[in-house]
Design an enzyme around this catalytic site. Structure first.
Site, short mmCIF file in Angstrom:
data_model
loop_
_atom_site.label_atom_id
_atom_site.label_comp_id
_atom_site.label_asym_id
_atom_site.label_seq_id
_atom_site.Cartn_x
_atom_site.Cartn_y
_atom_site.Cartn_z
N GLU A 153 0.82 -1.22 0.00
CA GLU A 153 0.00 0.00 0.00
C GLU A 153 0.86 1.26 0.00
O GLU A 153 0.87 2.02 0.98
CB GLU A 153 -0.95 0.01 1.20
CG GLU A 153 -2.00 -1.08 1.15
CD GLU A 153 -3.05 -0.96 2.25
OE1 GLU A 153 -2.75 -0.32 3.28
OE2 GLU A 153 -4.14 -1.50 2.08
N GLU A 305 -6.37 -8.12 -0.15
CA GLU A 305 -6.72 -8.10 1.27
C GLU A 305 -8.18 -7.76 1.43
O GLU A 305 -8.71 -6.89 0.73
CB GLU A 305 -5.95 -7.00 2.02
CG GLU A 305 -4.49 -7.21 2.17
CD GLU A 305 -3.87 -6.04 2.96
OE1 GLU A 305 -4.60 -5.32 3.67
OE2 GLU A 305 -2.66 -5.85 2.83
#
Ligand code: GAL
Length: 658
Positions: A153, A305
């Site tokens: 991320e 995720e």
């Protein structure tokens, strides 16, 4: 080029982030037992393992990871191996304080959390490259390795001195001369003219409003610097394993990262998605992110995720009611995911995320979370051979662009009562509720596959993008465009007349006199619906083929919606049902039909490859008409003409037998 199909091989990948370094080794064996029972076939290792892998500068300890890689391989579980560069070890910050990022107020972010790295730091980049090199060299030939996951991320920014140096270099590449930069930034206003490159700063704290083009360029620069960090690591792993795909996980609709640009640099596009189980529009948010990720991937993508239960970063962190984890996971598959993965495998007992769910929660094997995960694993195993590497096609594209968002999301704008993502969500929701499958596209992308192009709001448009929109309409496409579109160019310079003249002509607007933004709880009455957020004082040029007027108030009788043949302009945000009906009509006129007729409101339908997914977002049973005879891949049952879905029920139907 390696692709996701090289890893999935007719399966849907199922698994998640596995952080076994927090557990004694006997737990690893228990993990493997539970993984196999649940059908887990892929784990992501090492996302935050830098300190464990390189406990002292240049001294590596791979023993534990060797054992894990072997354990996974022996048990038939593939490994997506992560470079650990999102969380540098404490020694790096201590040895090289210049690796730490600085915020706009000059405050340094330190270790003790994660993501404390400066994208611009040469020392950070050097050490990140070294650990990546060591990892790639060691595991390149390991049979468990299926894919690389770079960093995690990418979302940081840096306003420090090293970032300032790189920012100036980036600006020199963009503008070549200071005169060009001064012209693009409009520095004649407020005495901001630059006489020397060294005078230019990152967008640091100022007394009053910042120069908007400087801010815009700083946002571009930040996305580009993070991308340089990604590609540097990607190139290292590619050198060792040219046959394996490389990804990094996006955050949904993340402001700081031009994901269109990034996706071009990845072999596999992946995203992390955490809708709030209590949000009545959680499923629609999921659909938006899934549609966008699929469009970036131009095909199958990875849900890298999600949470099996509650997260730990909302005000109140709600669990997923029974069945919701399965429903939202299968929604992702319906919308093109070839991987359903979680953060994280086993819920932690220590550390900052110990109250964040895992696939195996604190309640363990008997807990509802793991039991539902196990059921999902069985469902995915049934679907894999039918859906993996198949495509979702759409006749409608919603346009989205980060540069436009960055340009528009500034202080000093006409209304701070809404944010761009609200508008984007509202338009996508309207299409979703009309059961129209949609892609996303960049305004300069090839739009020829689409019959209908929807522009919720593109405040800044390049000339190339405007020409692209005009060409779409000229070749017979339908364009539906929301307010505050085509206002500025790529330097955030307002277009003559306050809105691009070519677009005004396209929609039949002679003069855009004023914007009349609405307060949060205010609406504007229009003929047949109420507008929200915004309204406009438009003088039409008399060429429109249809107009819906404002009713009452200052704008009484002026057009709220203008249509000139296939080009529609919507100068307010119609309330949800009205926007849904408007888009359904525009699509119907263009010959674009919903996935199925007469679908109940709570049932989402998506066609992927040869399969029809029906996803029921409600709790009361519903019956859906599905003409013909089908087989439900989940139950094996034959379905003729109608199927009943229970609470959060899903059916995946093959096309009718001929
Ligand atoms: C993601 C992150 C994971 C974990 C998760 C919790 O943003 O990549 O490491 O923190 O959120 O929801």
């Amino acid at each position: 080029m390696p692709s996701l199909a090289d890893t999935t091989r007719n399966r849907v990948l199922f698994g998640g982030d596995y952080n076994p370094e927090q557990w004694p080794e006997e737990t690893w064996y228990e993990d493997v037992r539970l993984m196999k029972a649940a059908g887990v076939n892929s784990v992501t290792l090492g996302v935050f393992s830098w300190a464990k892998l390189e406990p002292r500068p240049g001294a590596y300890d791979f023993g534990w990871l060797d054992r894990l890689m072997d354990l996974m391989h022996t048990n038939g579980i593939g490994v997506v191996l992560a470079t650990p560069t999102a969380s540098p070890p404490p020694w790096l910050g201590r040895l090289h304080p210049d690796t730490l990022p600085v915020d706009e107020d000059g405050r340094t972010e330190r270790w003790g959390g994660r993501q404390h790295f400066s994208h611009s730091s040469a020392a950070y980049r050097r050490h990140a490259a070294a650990v990546t090199e060591a990892l790639a060299a060691r595991y390149a030939g390991h049979p468990a390795l299926t894919m690389w996951h770079i960093n995690n991320e990418y979302c940081t920014s840096d306003h420090g001195d090293e970032a300032a140096v790189r920012f100036r270099r980036w600006l020199k590449d963009r503008y070549a001369t200071l005169d060009a930069l001064n012209a693009a930034w409009g520095t004649a206003f407020w005495s901001q003219g630059y006489g020397d490159w060294e005078e230019i700063l990152p967008a640091r704290r100022t007394h009053y409003l910042k120069n908007p083009t400087q801010v815009l360029d700083f946002r571009r620069f930040t996305s580009d610097m993070l991308l340089e960090c990604f590609t540097a690591e990607r190139d290292i792993v590619r050198r060792h394993t040219p046959h394996l795909p490389v990804t990094t996980n996006f955050m949904p609709l993340w402001f700081g990262q031009d994901a269109w640009r990034w996706a071009e640099e990845e072999d596999v596009v992946s995203v992390d998605l955490y809708p709030d189980p209590r949000d009545p529009l959680g499923a629609q948010h999921g659909a938006l992110v899934q549609d966008m990720t699929r469009s970036q991937a131009r095909g199958p993508w990875m849900l890298m995720e999600q949470a099996a239960g509650p997260v730990n970063w909302r005000g109140a962190n709600h669990p997923k009611p029974r069945g919701l984890n399965r429903l939202w996971s299968l929604q992702a598959v319906a919308r093109g995911a070839d991987a359903v993965c979680y953060f994280q495998w086993r819920q932690s007992r220590q550390g900052a995320e110990k109250f964040h769910s895992g696939m195996v929660g604190h309640a363990g094997e008997q807990g509802r979370t793991y039991q539902e995960v196990r059921q999902l694993g069985a469902d995915l195993a049934k679907l894999g051979p039918h859906v993996a590497d198949t495509h979702v096609t759409a006749d409608v594209a919603v346009l989205h662009d980060w540069h436009s968002w960055w340009a528009g999301a500034q202080d000093g704008r006409p209304s701070a009562r809404f944010d761009y993502p609200d508008v984007l969500h509202a338009w996508h929701r309207a299409l979703w509720e009309a059961h129209l499958t949609t892609d996303f596209a960049h305004p300069e992308h090839d739009l020829t596959p689409y019959r209908v192009v929807v522009v919720p709001q593109l405040y800044a448009l390049t000339d190339a993008a405007i020409v692209n929109l005009l060409a779409h309409v000229r070749r017979g496409g339908t364009l539906v465009c929301g307010f505050l579109t085509g206002i500025a160019d790529e330097d955030d310079r307002v277009r003559p007349g306050g809105m691009d003249a070519r677009l005004r002509e396209l929609f039949g607007i002679r003069t855009l006199h004023e914007w009349w933004p609405l307060e949060t709880d205010e609406t504007a009455a229009c003929d047949g619906f109420r507008g929200t957020l915004w309204s406009e004082e438009i003088e039409p040029d008399g060429t429109a083929t249809e107009a819906v007027p404002y009713k009452g108030g200052e704008l009484d009788g002026l057009p709220a919606v203008l249509r000139k043949d296939r080009a529609w302009y919507v100068s307010t945000l119609p309330e949800p049902a009205a926007l849904r009906d408007l888009l359904a009509r525009a699509c119907a006129d263009a010959g674009v039909r919903p996935v199925l007729d007469a679908l109940p409101a709570e049932v989402e339908a998506v066609r992927r490859g040869e399969q029809l997914f029906l996803l029921h977002h409600g709790r009361e049973p519903v019956t859906v008409g599905v003409p013909g005879t089908h087989r439900d891949l989940l139950t094996g049952a034959t379905v003729t003409d109608r199927v009943t879905l229970g609470r959060y029920g899903v059916a995946v139907l093959t096309e009718p037998a001929a």
